[in-house]
Design a protein around this motif. Structure first.
Motif: not given
Ligand SMILES: Cc1ncc(COP(=O)(O)O)c(C=O)c1O
Length: 367
Positions: A35, A37-38, A119, A160, A162, A199-201, A232-235, A326
């Motif tokens: 992701a 965005k992260c 979504r 999707m 999230h 999604g992520g999170g 969708e892993p960001g962190e 972030y």
């Protein structure tokens, strides 16, 4: 020695997360998309792209960056696309995920030959912060009415969802996925649907996360509905891989020991300020406690209170850990504070300075 402030990305720490992601891909069949965005610091995409399938995005700029710098599978998502960006979004993506039935219909003709998704908003999430809660009351993030979605299902092939936010609790992930199945089961099992992004999170790269149970759950979900699962892993991709290196510029006493460093939480770790969280340091022990503060004019520009073995002096270097997610994507020129450079510790231990920001960058950020 590199001049502070700078973010230091440690590839060997990144690799630990990448290996866990690769394990999940192998044992669950899910695909993993970073992701952006992260974390969008493309200097380390050469490493990450060996362990992940591609990227997902929140805008035209991110989708282009993902396609150009990461490669692999490129998902496009945005809360809302504008008319003048849709053609470029389609040209740079493998799939487009619309946030609403309205957007899907608006761009139905333009995207007719593209892989399309929608979504869904299940109305449950693990967020502890209202500002980050996709399932907050009156949320604009995704469609929640299964009957309404059913009317456009012939135009899409996937969904999707999230709704995990900083969720390190597998039982909670499992429970919420169950709720998603209850609410949207009829959509998920529709023959038209062949992929679902969760999604992520989900903090599955953290210590002690039950990876095998996670993989089994993903696999069972995928088999039950006959869908390719995406994560969708960001962190989770970059957690604990990076530090923000700073130098003490001054010390003061005003009822507490204060240290001012050559960085700013508002400019360089903004997310912490938004969520009223402290930065992290390790070690964080010793007899002496200091409130470590940023150099912007904001009275609350405070990184946090930390313990030290000895008195802090001007010129001492400090390091805030867990500074990848972030942070760099949100850094800004508030007060004209010097923008941290970006350095990478390679797998062989050598450190490369990959980006420095100058006065010209500050000037060109405005006109
Ligand atoms: C749609 C979507 N995917 C992925 C992510 C990445 O989440 P995280 O960085 O918590 O893994 C987010 C974060 O807001 C998101 O909104």
């Amino acid at each position: 020695m590199i001049k502070t402030p700078y973010y230091l990305i440690d590839k060997s720490k990144l690799l630990r997360n990448m290996e866990k992601i690769a394990y999940v891909r192998e044992h669950s069949g899910a695909k993993a998309l970073l992701a952006l965005k992260c974390f969008a610091t493309w200097s380390v995409f050469d490493l990450m792209s060996q362990y992940m399938d591609g990227t997902t995005s929140s805008s035209l700029n991110e989708v282009k960056l993902g396609k150009l710098k990461f490669g692999g599978e490129t998902h496009a998502y945005s809360v809302a696309y504008a008319d003048d960006e849709i053609a470029e979004v389609l040209a740079h993506s493998d799939k487009i995920i619309f946030n609403s039935v309205g957007q899907l219909e608006r761009f139905a003709d333009a995207s007719a030959s593209h892989v399309r998704g929608l979504r869904l908003n299940p109305g449950v999430s693990s967020s502890e912060f209202l500002i980050a809660d996709p399932s907050r009351p009156f949320s604009r993030l995704g469609e929640w009415d299964a009957d309404n979605v059913a009317t456009v299902i012939d135009r899409i092939s996937g969904f999707m969802i999230h709704n995990n936010c900083e969720n390190s609790d597998f039982a909670l992930f499992d429970q919420m996925l169950g709720e998603i199945e209850d609410k949207f089961g009829s959509l998920l099992e529709h023959p038209q649907i062949s992929w679902v992004s969760l999604g992520g999170g989900i903090h599955f790269t953290g210590d002690d996360y039950p990876l095998d149970q996670f993989c089994d759950r993903l696999k069972a979900f995928s088999e039950r509905y006959g869908v390719q699962v995406f994560l969708e892993p960001g962190e989770a991709s970059i957690t604990m891989s990076t530090s923000l290196e700073v130098t003490v510029l001054d010390t003061l006493y005003n009822g507490k020991q204060l240290a001012i460093v050559d960085s700013s939480i508002e400019a360089h770790m903004l997310d912490l300020l938004i969520y009223r969280e402290s930065a992290k340091m390790a070690p964080n022990e010793g007899e002496l406690e200091y409130m470590v503060c940023g150099k912007s004019c904001l009275a609350g520009d405070i990184f946090g209170e930390f313990r030290f073995e000895r008195e802090l002096k001007v010129g001492d270097r400090l390091s805030f850990i867990d500074a990848a997610g972030y942070t760099m994507v949100k850094k800004n020129w508030f007060n004209g504070v010097k923008m941290p450079a970006i350095a990478v510790r390679e797998l062989d231990g050598s450190v490369t300075l990959v980006k420095e920001f100058t006065f010209d960058d500050f000037v060109s950020s405005l006109s």
